[in-house]
Design a protein around this motif. Sequence first.
Motif, PDB file in Angstrom:
ATOM      1  N   LYS A  88      -8.372 -10.248  -7.410  1.00 18.71           N
ATOM      2  CA  LYS A  88      -7.935  -9.444  -6.266  1.00 18.71           C
ATOM      3  C   LYS A  88      -6.430  -9.263  -6.346  1.00 18.71           C
ATOM      4  O   LYS A  88      -5.684 -10.234  -6.453  1.00 18.71           O
ATOM      5  CB  LYS A  88      -8.288 -10.133  -4.942  1.00 18.71           C
ATOM      6  CG  LYS A  88      -9.767 -10.228  -4.667  1.00 18.71           C
ATOM      7  CD  LYS A  88     -10.271  -8.897  -4.208  1.00 18.71           C
ATOM      8  CE  LYS A  88     -11.694  -9.023  -3.708  1.00 18.71           C
ATOM      9  NZ  LYS A  88     -12.178  -7.788  -3.175  1.00 18.71           N
ATOM     10  N   GLU A 145      -8.409  -6.005   4.429  1.00 18.34           N
ATOM     11  CA  GLU A 145      -8.520  -7.150   3.519  1.00 18.34           C
ATOM     12  C   GLU A 145      -7.194  -7.912   3.474  1.00 18.34           C
ATOM     13  O   GLU A 145      -7.183  -9.142   3.520  1.00 18.34           O
ATOM     14  CB  GLU A 145      -8.896  -6.667   2.124  1.00 18.34           C
ATOM     15  CG  GLU A 145      -8.997  -7.762   1.087  1.00 18.34           C
ATOM     16  CD  GLU A 145      -9.290  -7.203  -0.295  1.00 18.34           C
ATOM     17  OE1 GLU A 145      -8.645  -7.677  -1.258  1.00 18.34           O
ATOM     18  OE2 GLU A 145     -10.128  -6.303  -0.419  1.00 18.34           O
ATOM     19  N   ILE A 183       0.885  -1.165   0.000  1.00 18.47           N
ATOM     20  CA  ILE A 183       0.000   0.000   0.000  1.00 18.47           C
ATOM     21  C   ILE A 183       0.922   1.213   0.000  1.00 18.47           C
ATOM     22  O   ILE A 183       1.701   1.396   0.934  1.00 18.47           O
ATOM     23  CB  ILE A 183      -0.921   0.029   1.240  1.00 18.47           C
ATOM     24  CG1 ILE A 183      -1.790  -1.217   1.304  1.00 18.47           C
ATOM     25  CG2 ILE A 183      -1.770   1.296   1.239  1.00 18.47           C
ATOM     26  CD1 ILE A 183      -2.610  -1.342   2.585  1.00 18.47           C
ATOM     27  N   LEU A 196      -2.171  -1.577  -3.589  1.00 20.46           N
ATOM     28  CA  LEU A 196      -3.060  -0.427  -3.716  1.00 20.46           C
ATOM     29  C   LEU A 196      -2.197   0.811  -3.890  1.00 20.46           C
ATOM     30  O   LEU A 196      -1.316   1.081  -3.070  1.00 20.46           O
ATOM     31  CB  LEU A 196      -3.940  -0.257  -2.465  1.00 20.46           C
ATOM     32  CG  LEU A 196      -4.795   1.019  -2.428  1.00 20.46           C
ATOM     33  CD1 LEU A 196      -5.884   0.970  -3.508  1.00 20.46           C
ATOM     34  CD2 LEU A 196      -5.407   1.211  -1.051  1.00 20.46           C
ATOM     35  N   THR A 226      -8.710  -1.799   2.326  1.00 18.51           N
ATOM     36  CA  THR A 226      -7.710  -2.637   1.663  1.00 18.51           C
ATOM     37  C   THR A 226      -6.736  -3.218   2.682  1.00 18.51           C
ATOM     38  O   THR A 226      -6.389  -4.401   2.618  1.00 18.51           O
ATOM     39  CB  THR A 226      -6.948  -1.825   0.601  1.00 18.51           C
ATOM     40  OG1 THR A 226      -7.897  -1.328  -0.353  1.00 18.51           O
ATOM     41  CG2 THR A 226      -5.911  -2.682  -0.105  1.00 18.51           C
ATOM     42  N   LYS A 236     -10.969   3.699   1.852  1.00 25.06           N
ATOM     43  CA  LYS A 236     -10.491   2.699   0.884  1.00 25.06           C
ATOM     44  C   LYS A 236      -9.151   2.130   1.330  1.00 25.06           C
ATOM     45  O   LYS A 236      -8.908   0.926   1.216  1.00 25.06           O
ATOM     46  CB  LYS A 236     -10.380   3.332  -0.508  1.00 25.06           C
ATOM     47  CG  LYS A 236      -9.768   2.448  -1.559  1.00 25.06           C
ATOM     48  CD  LYS A 236     -10.651   1.267  -1.876  1.00 25.06           C
ATOM     49  CE  LYS A 236     -10.070   0.480  -3.042  1.00 25.06           C
ATOM     50  NZ  LYS A 236     -10.734  -0.807  -3.221  1.00 25.06           N
TER      51      LYS A 236
END
Length: 112
Positions: A29, A50, A7, A33, A47, A43
């Motif tokens: 998936k 997740e 990320i 990100l 993420t 968001k």
Amino acid sequence: RNLIAVIGDEDTVTGLLLAGVGHIDSKQKSNFLVVDGKTPIAKVEETFNEFLRRRDVAIILINQHVADEIRQAIDDHDQAFPTILEIPSKDHPYDPSKDSVLKRVQRLFDGS
């Protein structure tokens, strides 16, 4: 657990994808990100959560300035896997005093 999730800003994610970190599973998936000024914090946190739930993710690399935006979620994570590593970006230097892993290590040494 065999994946590294990322990320971060575009430069960081692109560099890690070029290094071979990128993966998209059969459900489309991804394990990354890209965060920019228009990415909602919700968001980013969604993420991150997740990635925490995924059984194939061993490490989550996150730019420290992005981690600051979801600091509570990062500090609440107390499992060994996935391991969360905060990394610098080219526009935001690394600050060890903010790193959640280093804070935990410091608490261990302070308690002994």
